[in-house]
Write an enzyme that holds these catalytic residues in place. Structure first.
Site, short mmCIF file in Angstrom:
data_model
loop_
_atom_site.label_atom_id
_atom_site.label_comp_id
_atom_site.label_asym_id
_atom_site.label_seq_id
_atom_site.Cartn_x
_atom_site.Cartn_y
_atom_site.Cartn_z
N SER A 62 0.81 -1.21 0.00
CA SER A 62 0.00 0.00 0.00
C SER A 62 0.85 1.27 0.00
O SER A 62 1.50 1.58 -0.99
CB SER A 62 -0.95 -0.04 1.21
OG SER A 62 -1.91 0.96 1.15
N LYS A 88 -0.64 -4.34 -3.12
CA LYS A 88 -1.93 -3.82 -2.66
C LYS A 88 -2.09 -2.42 -3.23
O LYS A 88 -1.64 -1.44 -2.64
CB LYS A 88 -1.97 -3.83 -1.13
CG LYS A 88 -3.36 -3.72 -0.52
CD LYS A 88 -3.78 -2.29 -0.36
CE LYS A 88 -5.11 -2.18 0.36
NZ LYS A 88 -5.57 -0.78 0.49
N ASP A 139 10.00 5.67 -10.32
CA ASP A 139 9.60 6.25 -11.60
C ASP A 139 10.23 7.62 -11.83
O ASP A 139 10.48 8.01 -12.98
CB ASP A 139 8.09 6.37 -11.68
CG ASP A 139 7.42 5.05 -12.03
OD1 ASP A 139 8.13 4.03 -12.08
OD2 ASP A 139 6.19 5.03 -12.23
#
Length: 444
Positions: A298, A323, A309
């Protein structure tokens, strides 16, 4: 006659309540245009309820039947959606604030099976050796088959120092494993730090609570004030089950100056949002290595995905939990509540975390390194300069006086010596040191 009329009226009233509850919970009353299929399904439900009230062998508790029906309706949507009675709704708020007594594990329903996401560091479950992926089949004398998530949480929490017996099955273990765990107060401290080597810091984040951002700022300021600043940082998110979305976003923003951090996309426009990074007065340009594993879930995956990224950090370890969905909690009447999924997480490059997880840039399995006895080779036995007759002795230089180290450690302080034997931490540290060396060679 009066009795039959009363019974009929009572049934009609119960059915009306059931329909109203279903219309309210599912959101049909205001936001969805009901069609014939919906009404037919609701009619089927009320027919079944009426039939059971009239003819079941024992008297039925209508409220219980309706609650169980709602529980099944919501629970079958996905593992993270649930209908919660008042007790469960109150305890949900303990996960992000306050203090509670329990054994210290984060659990989820995976294919309707009670599964450990991760143990919380420094808790009875962590110390006993419960692992990510363990399947809990019994809590004390109760089977977890068909048990709701909140029921399992309720059974594992309880008075401090009272024992609870957890039985798990584990991959590659032929027999179930039993853990007798003494409940303890679950620590709310979510951040710890230490200096592995001069200039190379270590930041451990165990979960994302309301105070985590402030705690991280405090720890970073302390690390950055030593040894003329940081040359590199290891951020450890292993076995971090996540927590509050806003904390994950703000913590990512500590290391980013621009661009997206995470986006959430839902079916409704108000459940779609992009969270962005903004410039800060703090200059944190030092390299970062983030550690993840299968217990990182999460909010942990949001931070790791954003820094990966944006090419702000190198991710090391093993693939995270996966998740990648957003839940909202909605209070209902009579202190009931409903938690349900409203959106999915996406990294800045548009990758969905759900059921995929964050893949590390460098995969390194967890291992505790042990010192191996060095065997003397043929070359080691060859004569050296120092063995020659009348060879010049090395010049003796005055050694600085050694400062006595205080060996006693606070219970919640990091054992940096032990971290040096952690294969993933050691690899991360080697990468940071190598980066510094090559930066000097390149003149940057």
């Amino acid at each position: 006659m009066k009795f039959r009329l009363y019974k009929a009226a009572r049934r009609g009233f119960s059915i009306a309540i059931a329909v109203c509850v279903f219309l309210s919970i599912a959101g049909f009353s205001n936001t969805l245009q009901a069609n014939d299929t919906t009404y037919k399904s609701l009619k089927l439900f009320t027919d079944v309820l009426e039939e059971l009230e009239k003819n079941y062998v024992d008297d039925v508790d209508t409220d219980k039947l309706i609650h169980n029906a709602i529980k099944g309706m919501v629970g079958n949507l996905d593992p993270h959606s649930s209908f919660m009675p008042p007790q469960a709704f109150d305890e949900l708020r303990d996960d992000t604030k306050g203090e509670f007594s329990g054994i210290g594990i984060v659990i989820t329903m995976k294919d309707s099976i009670l599964t450990v996401v991760s143990p919380i560091e420094g808790t009875p479950a962590y110390d006993a050796g419960i692992q990510t992926g363990d399947i809990i089949i019994r809590i004390d004398d109760k089977s977890t088959r068909d048990m709701a998530l909140w029921e399992a949480v309720n059974l594992m929490r309880g008075p401090k120092d009272k024992t609870v017996l957890i039985t798990v099955i584990r991959e590659n273990e032929p027999e179930p494993i039993e853990f007798s765990l003494k409940r303890d107060m679950i620590p709310m401290e979510s951040v710890r730090s230490g200096m592995l080597k001069p200039g190379y810091g270590y930041l451990r984040i165990t979960n994302f609570r309301m105070s985590t951002l402030d705690d991280i700022k405090t720890h970073l300021e302390k690390l950055e004030s030593q040894n003329n600043g940081l040359k590199g940082l290891i951020m450890d998110l292993r076995d971090n089950p996540g927590g509050l979305l806003d904390q994950a976003v703000k913590i990512s923003d500590l290391f980013l100056a621009k661009g997206d951090i995470v986006s959430i996309k839902g079916r409704r426009e108000e459940n779609t949002q992009v969270f962005k990074a903004y410039p800060s007065d703090e200059d944190r340009k030092y390299p970062v290595v983030v550690l993840i594993n299968g217990g990182s879930a999460s909010a942990s995956e949001i931070v790791a995905g954003a820094l990966q990224d944006q090419s702000r950090a190198l991710i090391l370890g093993t693939t995270s939990f996966g998740k990648g969905s957003v839940q909202t909690v909605h209070p209902l009447k009579e202190k009931f509540g409903i938690k349900y999924t409203i959106a999915r997480y996406y990294t800045p490059n548009g990758r969905s975390i759900q059921a995929k997880g964050i893949e590390p840039d460098i995969e390194v399995e967890y291992e505790i390194l042990t010192k191996k006895e060095k065997k003397m080779s043929v070359f080691d036995r060859m004569i050296k300069e120092k063995d020659l007759k009348n060879s010049l002795k090395p010049e003796m230089t005055k050694q600085p006086e050694k400062i006595k180290k205080q060996t006693r450690k606070h219970q919640r302080l990091l054992d940096t010596d032990q971290l040096q034997n952690d294969a993933q931490v050691k690899r991360a540290l080697d990468i940071l040191i190598s980066y510094g060396v090559f930066s000097k060679l390149n003149g940057s």
